[in-house]
Design a protein around this motif. Sequence first.
Motif, short mmCIF file in Angstrom:
data_model
loop_
_atom_site.label_atom_id
_atom_site.label_comp_id
_atom_site.label_asym_id
_atom_site.label_seq_id
_atom_site.Cartn_x
_atom_site.Cartn_y
_atom_site.Cartn_z
N ARG A 155 22.83 -18.31 16.15
CA ARG A 155 24.40 -17.94 16.01
C ARG A 155 24.79 -17.93 14.39
N PHE A 156 25.74 -17.28 14.14
CA PHE A 156 26.26 -16.90 12.74
C PHE A 156 26.17 -18.22 11.70
N THR A 157 26.82 -19.42 12.22
CA THR A 157 26.93 -20.64 11.48
C THR A 157 25.53 -20.95 10.90
N ASP A 158 24.54 -20.75 11.79
CA ASP A 158 23.02 -21.03 11.26
C ASP A 158 22.78 -20.44 10.04
N LEU A 159 23.45 -19.35 9.53
CA LEU A 159 23.04 -18.76 8.39
C LEU A 159 23.68 -19.43 7.02
N LYS A 160 24.43 -20.47 7.40
CA LYS A 160 25.25 -21.19 6.23
C LYS A 160 24.25 -21.48 5.24
N ASN A 161 23.12 -21.80 5.36
CA ASN A 161 22.60 -22.17 3.94
C ASN A 161 21.20 -21.46 3.98
N LEU A 162 21.01 -20.21 4.88
CA LEU A 162 20.06 -19.40 4.49
C LEU A 162 20.23 -18.10 3.66
N LYS A 163 19.02 -17.59 3.47
CA LYS A 163 19.22 -16.35 2.55
C LYS A 163 19.47 -15.19 3.26
N VAL A 164 20.71 -14.52 2.94
CA VAL A 164 20.98 -13.22 3.77
C VAL A 164 21.12 -11.99 3.07
N ALA A 165 20.62 -10.90 3.26
CA ALA A 165 20.94 -9.57 2.73
C ALA A 165 21.90 -8.74 3.22
N VAL A 166 22.64 -8.05 2.56
CA VAL A 166 23.81 -7.32 2.88
C VAL A 166 23.97 -5.99 2.12
N GLN A 167 24.48 -5.12 2.34
CA GLN A 167 25.04 -3.99 1.62
C GLN A 167 26.28 -4.19 0.84
N THR A 168 26.32 -4.01 -0.39
CA THR A 168 27.29 -4.67 -1.24
C THR A 168 28.60 -3.88 -0.70
N GLY A 169 29.42 -4.95 -0.80
CA GLY A 169 30.95 -4.30 -0.47
C GLY A 169 31.37 -3.94 0.74
N ASP A 199 29.10 -7.82 4.18
CA ASP A 199 29.17 -8.86 2.57
C ASP A 199 30.12 -9.71 2.85
N GLU A 200 31.18 -9.46 3.15
CA GLU A 200 32.63 -10.20 3.38
C GLU A 200 32.45 -11.29 4.24
N VAL A 201 31.89 -11.01 5.23
CA VAL A 201 31.81 -12.29 6.35
C VAL A 201 30.79 -13.36 5.92
N VAL A 202 29.83 -12.56 5.32
CA VAL A 202 28.71 -13.75 4.75
C VAL A 202 29.54 -14.45 3.57
N GLN A 203 30.26 -13.70 2.65
CA GLN A 203 30.89 -14.40 1.76
C GLN A 203 31.90 -15.71 2.21
N LYS A 204 32.62 -15.31 3.39
CA LYS A 204 33.30 -16.37 4.15
C LYS A 204 32.81 -17.48 4.54
N LEU A 205 31.34 -17.19 5.02
CA LEU A 205 30.62 -18.39 5.46
C LEU A 205 29.90 -19.29 4.47
N GLN A 206 29.52 -18.48 3.48
CA GLN A 206 28.91 -19.32 2.43
C GLN A 206 29.48 -19.57 1.09
N GLY A 207 30.69 -18.94 0.87
CA GLY A 207 31.41 -18.88 -0.13
C GLY A 207 31.06 -17.80 -1.19
N LYS A 208 32.14 -17.00 -1.82
CA LYS A 208 31.87 -15.95 -2.62
C LYS A 208 30.73 -15.99 -3.65
N THR A 209 30.40 -17.00 -4.34
CA THR A 209 29.38 -17.10 -5.32
C THR A 209 28.09 -17.69 -4.81
N SER A 210 27.92 -17.65 -3.43
CA SER A 210 26.74 -18.31 -2.86
C SER A 210 25.56 -17.56 -3.64
N PRO A 211 24.64 -18.16 -3.88
CA PRO A 211 23.31 -17.49 -4.64
C PRO A 211 22.47 -17.00 -3.35
N ASN A 212 22.65 -17.51 -2.16
CA ASN A 212 21.89 -17.07 -0.99
C ASN A 212 22.23 -15.78 -0.51
N ILE A 213 23.49 -15.08 -1.12
CA ILE A 213 23.80 -13.75 -0.75
C ILE A 213 22.98 -12.78 -1.58
#
Length: 251
Positions: A127-141, A145-159
Motif C-alpha cells: 500500500r501507499f503508506t509503505d512508501l513512507k521511508n522508501l526511495k521513490v522516483a517520480v516525474q518532476t512536478g 510528485d505531489e502525492v509522494v511529497q504529501k506522504l514524505q514531506g516536501k523536502t524528503s531526500p527519498n524523492i
Amino acid sequence: MQNKFGKLFAALTASVILATPVFAAGKTYQVATDASYAPFESMNDKKEVVGFDVDVLKAVAAKGGFDVKFINTPWEGIFATLSTGDRDIVSSAVTITDERKQSMDFSEPYFEAKQMIAVSGSSKVTRFTDLKNLKVAVQTGTTGDEVVQKLQGKTSPNIKRFESTPLAIQELLSGGVDAVVADNGVVINYVANNKGAKLKVVDDSSFAKEYYGYAVKKGNKDLLTKINAGIKAIKADGTYDKIYKKYFGNK
Ligand code: ARG
C-alpha cells in the motif's frame, strides 16, 4: 480567343476567392505534449506523436472546426509555452488541479485517472503508506510528485525526481529506488508491455480521482469554447467510446 481565355481566368479567380472561406480549414493550433507517456502520448518509428490523447484531440478538433499540430515538448516548462504563446494547447495527460487553474484555463475533463505504484516483483510494498521511508522516483512536478511529497514531506531526500516517467522507471529497474508513482494508465501499460522487467503494480484505494483536461492560455475563451464543443460532440456520437476502447478495452 485570348480575350475569352482572360475572361475565363478572371471568372475562375473570382470563384476561387469567393469559395476560399467556405473550403478553408479551421485555424491550426500548436499542441504541446510530452510524448514519453504511453499510451497517452509517445513517438512512433516515424517520429509521429501517437496515443489516446492524440486520437481524442484530433477528433475534438474535427468537431470543433479547427486543426491541431502536435509538438513533442519537454514536461518541464510545458505550461509556460502557453503564456509565451509558443503553444496554444497542452495535451499531455494533464490533471486538472486547483493550483494549475490559477495560471491556465482547462477544458471540461476528458479522462479519469489516479495514481498507481510500480515496484519490483519481489517487493513487500502492498500500500501507499509503505512508501513512507522508501526511495521513490517520480516525474518532476507531476501529481505523482505531489502525492509522494504529501506522504514524505516536501523536502524528503527519498524523492528522486526525473524529467520523464520512463527515466523514473529506469531508476527503478536499475535498483536506485524502491518504487515509482505515476498515473495508472502509464504504470499499467509499462508493466504489461515489459514483462521481462519483472515489475508489479500496486493499487491503493486512498489515491484520489484525477481528471485530465486540455490546458490553454488563461483567458483564451474562444479556443476553450471550441474544445469543449468538440468534447461534448465526440462523447455524444460514440467517437470517444471508440477511441477509449481502442486503448483501454471496454469501460
Ligand atoms: N497527470 C499527471 C499530471 O498532470 C502526469 C502527466 C504527465 N504527462 C506526460 N505526458 N508526461 O501531473
